[in-house]
Design an enzyme around this catalytic site. Sequence first.
Site, PDB file in Angstrom:
ATOM      1  N   GLY A  43       0.766  -1.250   0.000  1.00 11.86           N
ATOM      2  CA  GLY A  43       0.000   0.000   0.000  1.00 11.86           C
ATOM      3  C   GLY A  43       0.790   1.290   0.000  1.00 11.86           C
ATOM      4  N   ASP A 100      -4.226   2.545  11.435  1.00  7.67           N
ATOM      5  CA  ASP A 100      -5.584   2.243  11.884  1.00  7.67           C
ATOM      6  C   ASP A 100      -5.527   1.852  13.372  1.00  7.67           C
ATOM      7  OD1 ASP A 100      -8.281   1.560  11.868  1.00  7.67           O
ATOM      8  OD2 ASP A 100      -8.029  -0.287  10.762  1.00  7.67           O
ATOM      9  N   LYS A 128      -6.334   7.103  10.978  1.00 10.80           N
ATOM     10  CA  LYS A 128      -7.658   6.959  11.593  1.00 10.80           C
ATOM     11  C   LYS A 128      -7.440   6.944  13.094  1.00 10.80           C
ATOM     12  CE  LYS A 128      -9.846   3.932   8.192  1.00 10.80           C
ATOM     13  NZ  LYS A 128     -10.432   2.583   8.034  1.00 10.80           N
ATOM     14  N   PHE A 149     -14.023   3.184   5.239  1.00 11.40           N
ATOM     15  CA  PHE A 149     -13.100   2.335   4.491  1.00 11.40           C
ATOM     16  C   PHE A 149     -12.703   3.039   3.204  1.00 11.40           C
ATOM     17  CE2 PHE A 149     -11.478  -1.060   1.897  1.00 11.40           C
ATOM     18  CZ  PHE A 149     -10.672  -1.723   2.816  1.00 11.40           C
ATOM     19  N   VAL A 150     -11.430   3.374   3.117  1.00  9.77           N
ATOM     20  CA  VAL A 150     -10.960   4.150   1.969  1.00  9.77           C
ATOM     21  C   VAL A 150     -10.081   3.302   1.035  1.00  9.77           C
ATOM     22  CG1 VAL A 150     -11.109   6.405   3.083  1.00  9.77           C
ATOM     23  CG2 VAL A 150      -9.033   5.061   3.376  1.00  9.77           C
ATOM     24  N   ASP A 156      -6.096  -0.724  -1.011  1.00  5.89           N
ATOM     25  CA  ASP A 156      -6.876  -1.681  -1.793  1.00  5.89           C
ATOM     26  C   ASP A 156      -8.111  -2.185  -1.078  1.00  5.89           C
ATOM     27  OD1 ASP A 156      -5.520  -3.319   0.204  1.00  5.89           O
ATOM     28  OD2 ASP A 156      -6.087  -5.042  -1.022  1.00  5.89           O
ATOM     29  N   ARG A 162      -5.850   0.021  -5.986  1.00  2.86           N
ATOM     30  CA  ARG A 162      -4.575   0.641  -5.571  1.00  2.86           C
ATOM     31  C   ARG A 162      -4.128   1.707  -6.575  1.00  2.86           C
ATOM     32  NH1 ARG A 162      -2.336  -2.446  -1.418  1.00  2.86           N
ATOM     33  NH2 ARG A 162      -2.607  -4.697  -1.540  1.00  2.86           N
TER      34      ARG A 162
HETATM   35  P1  5GP Z   1      -3.412  -1.501  11.634  1.00  5.48           P
HETATM   36  O1  5GP Z   1      -2.382  -2.534  11.980  1.00  5.48           O
HETATM   37  O2  5GP Z   1      -2.987  -0.092  11.947  1.00  5.48           O
HETATM   38  O3  5GP Z   1      -4.749  -1.825  12.220  1.00  5.48           O
HETATM   39  O4  5GP Z   1      -3.688  -1.678  10.100  1.00  5.48           O
HETATM   40  C1  5GP Z   1      -3.087  -0.959   9.096  1.00  5.48           C
HETATM   41  C2  5GP Z   1      -3.414  -1.647   7.797  1.00  5.48           C
HETATM   42  O5  5GP Z   1      -4.831  -1.964   7.708  1.00  5.48           O
HETATM   43  C3  5GP Z   1      -3.149  -0.749   6.624  1.00  5.48           C
HETATM   44  O6  5GP Z   1      -1.823  -0.872   6.151  1.00  5.48           O
HETATM   45  C4  5GP Z   1      -4.148  -1.228   5.603  1.00  5.48           C
HETATM   46  O7  5GP Z   1      -3.639  -2.326   4.899  1.00  5.48           O
HETATM   47  C5  5GP Z   1      -5.328  -1.716   6.432  1.00  5.48           C
HETATM   48  N1  5GP Z   1      -6.418  -0.711   6.516  1.00  5.48           N
HETATM   49  C6  5GP Z   1      -6.870  -0.086   7.630  1.00  5.48           C
HETATM   50  N2  5GP Z   1      -7.846   0.787   7.325  1.00  5.48           N
HETATM   51  C7  5GP Z   1      -8.021   0.711   5.976  1.00  5.48           C
HETATM   52  C8  5GP Z   1      -8.902   1.382   5.042  1.00  5.48           C
HETATM   53  O8  5GP Z   1      -9.730   2.241   5.355  1.00  5.48           O
HETATM   54  N3  5GP Z   1      -8.774   1.021   3.745  1.00  5.48           N
HETATM   55  C9  5GP Z   1      -7.878   0.094   3.297  1.00  5.48           C
HETATM   56  N4  5GP Z   1      -7.853  -0.147   2.000  1.00  5.48           N
HETATM   57  N5  5GP Z   1      -7.035  -0.555   4.153  1.00  5.48           N
HETATM   58  C10 5GP Z   1      -7.123  -0.240   5.468  1.00  5.48           C
END
Ligand code: 5GP
Length: 176
Positions: A43, A100, A128, A149-150, A156, A162
């Site tokens: 990503g 996230d 986020k 969800f973006v 993706d 992407r």
């Molecule tokens: P974390 O470990 O911070 O929960 O997750 C980060 C990963 O979750 C990001 O690199 C991405 O792959 C995925 N992710 C979290 N929120 C989104 C979203 O809104 N859209 C997309 N496409 N992926 C997300």
Amino acid sequence: MHKNVKEILYTQDEIAFKCKELGKRIMNDYHDKDLILIGLLKGSVPFLAELSKYISLDVTFDYMDVSSYEGTQSRTVTIKKDIEQDVTGKDILLVEDILDTGKTLSTVKAMLEERGAASVEIVTMLDKKECRQFPIEAKYVGYEIPNAFVVGFGLDFNEKYRNLPYVGILKEECYQ
Ligand code: 5GP
């Protein structure tokens, strides 16, 4: 606009402008450092490409591919592809598309610190903040966004979207 995108949040031009701003701050903070930019696959690739245009320092690049699985008890982070260089004494900037819960980056950051990096900081295109479950913050944030969800600009859904040149909110009917 793609038919499955509900709303565009940030255009290509807005993202480029933000990268210029972040690049300036990063150059200012790292001008006398030995900086490695580590992109988290897949990503972060478009963001890293745009951002690095505005970092006129002798940086090196590396990439890491980690996956985060939701298990019954907890989430585990597995390394699918590791970086290729020794990070001892190096200053690292982890480049991510979106922060996230913070699970992925908190795990990767701790791992690199354990390997002897001089510093490990984070630059993320999107944050986020309200979804955070792990105590980690990015030093450089492009945009803080609400919990939607973006997709696009590297992000993706099932490996698609992407390549969209903007960040947009995916229509709910696409994943419900
Ligand atoms: P974390 O470990 O911070 O929960 O997750 C980060 C990963 O979750 C990001 O690199 C991405 O792959 C995925 N992710 C979290 N929120 C989104 C979203 O809104 N859209 C997309 N496409 N992926 C997300």
